[in-house]
Structure formats: structure tokens, C-alpha cells
Design a protein around this motif. Structure first.
Motif, short mmCIF file in Angstrom:
data_model
loop_
_atom_site.label_atom_id
_atom_site.label_comp_id
_atom_site.label_asym_id
_atom_site.label_seq_id
_atom_site.Cartn_x
_atom_site.Cartn_y
_atom_site.Cartn_z
N LEU A 123 0.81 -1.21 0.00
CA LEU A 123 0.00 0.00 0.00
C LEU A 123 0.84 1.26 0.00
O LEU A 123 0.43 2.29 -0.53
CB LEU A 123 -0.93 0.00 1.21
N GLY A 124 2.05 1.20 0.54
CA GLY A 124 2.91 2.37 0.60
C GLY A 124 3.41 2.83 -0.76
O GLY A 124 3.93 3.94 -0.89
N GLU A 125 3.26 2.00 -1.79
CA GLU A 125 3.69 2.37 -3.13
C GLU A 125 2.61 3.13 -3.89
O GLU A 125 2.86 3.62 -4.99
CB GLU A 125 4.08 1.12 -3.92
N MET A 126 1.41 3.22 -3.35
CA MET A 126 0.30 3.87 -4.05
C MET A 126 0.28 5.36 -3.77
O MET A 126 0.68 5.81 -2.70
CB MET A 126 -1.03 3.29 -3.59
N SER A 127 -0.24 6.13 -4.73
CA SER A 127 -0.49 7.54 -4.48
C SER A 127 -1.71 7.64 -3.57
O SER A 127 -2.47 6.68 -3.41
CB SER A 127 -0.75 8.27 -5.80
N ALA A 128 -1.93 8.80 -3.00
CA ALA A 128 -3.08 8.99 -2.12
C ALA A 128 -4.39 8.71 -2.85
O ALA A 128 -5.30 8.08 -2.30
CB ALA A 128 -3.07 10.40 -1.56
N ALA A 129 -4.50 9.14 -4.11
CA ALA A 129 -5.73 8.91 -4.88
C ALA A 129 -5.95 7.42 -5.13
O ALA A 129 -7.08 6.92 -5.02
CB ALA A 129 -5.67 9.67 -6.20
N GLN A 130 -4.89 6.70 -5.46
CA GLN A 130 -5.01 5.26 -5.70
C GLN A 130 -5.37 4.52 -4.42
O GLN A 130 -6.17 3.59 -4.44
CB GLN A 130 -3.70 4.71 -6.27
N LEU A 131 -4.78 4.92 -3.31
CA LEU A 131 -5.07 4.28 -2.03
C LEU A 131 -6.54 4.51 -1.65
O LEU A 131 -7.22 3.59 -1.20
CB LEU A 131 -4.15 4.83 -0.94
N TRP A 132 -7.03 5.72 -1.85
CA TRP A 132 -8.44 6.01 -1.58
C TRP A 132 -9.34 5.16 -2.46
O TRP A 132 -10.28 4.53 -1.98
CB TRP A 132 -8.74 7.49 -1.79
N GLU A 133 -9.04 5.10 -3.75
CA GLU A 133 -9.88 4.40 -4.71
C GLU A 133 -9.92 2.89 -4.45
O GLU A 133 -10.96 2.26 -4.58
CB GLU A 133 -9.34 4.65 -6.12
N THR A 134 -8.80 2.31 -4.06
CA THR A 134 -8.73 0.85 -3.93
C THR A 134 -8.95 0.33 -2.52
O THR A 134 -9.34 -0.83 -2.35
CB THR A 134 -7.36 0.34 -4.40
N THR A 135 -8.72 1.15 -1.50
CA THR A 135 -8.69 0.62 -0.14
C THR A 135 -9.51 1.40 0.87
O THR A 135 -10.19 0.81 1.72
CB THR A 135 -7.22 0.58 0.36
#
Length: 71
Positions: free
Chosen positions: A7-19
Motif C-alpha cells: 500500500l505504501g507504493e500507491m499515491s493517495a488517490a489510488q489508495l483512496w480508490e482501492t482501499t
């Protein structure tokens, strides 16, 4: 499509969208067969825990042939 190791490799937008988005995330209970919570937790730590590489390797060496992989 891209893959992430963690999860630390994701951007904030990707983390919000996926998790993190409460409208789309699902929380699912994980249990390994008939094991109780403590046994399941111990196995999950062995499989995914930091500093558990030797235990994972031992598990793969002992039981790796028992798994069928459909690739």
C-alpha cells in the motif's frame, strides 16, 4: 493496469480508490479451515509478517508440492 507490492507504493488517490473509500471497500473475515482465531492469526503472520521470510521459505519447501497452480 499496474501492480503494487504494498500500500505504501500507491499515491493517495489510488489508495483512496482501492482501499479507503467506505462506499466501495469490504471488510472480510479471514479464517483458515477449522482453525480458531489465534491459530489463523499465527498462520497469517507466518505467511505475511515482516521478518518471517525463513518461516515462509520453510513452509514452501515442506508443502510446495501439495499445491496445484492454474496459470
Amino acid at each position: 493496469m499496474s501492480r503494487f507490492k504494498g500500500l505504501g507504493e500507491m499515491s493517495a488517490a489510488q489508495l483512496w480508490e482501492t482501499t479507503l473509500n467506505p462506499d466501495t471497500r469490504r471488510l472480510m473475515q479471514v479464517q483458515l479451515g477449522a482453525l480458531d482465531w489465534l491459530q489463523t492469526s499465527a498462520h497469517m503472520t507466518r505467511l505475511m509478517g515482516k521478518g518471517e521470510a525463513a518461516a515462509r521459505r520453510e513452509l514452501m519447501e515442506l508443502h510446495g508440492d501439495a499445491v496445484e497452480v492454474d496459470v
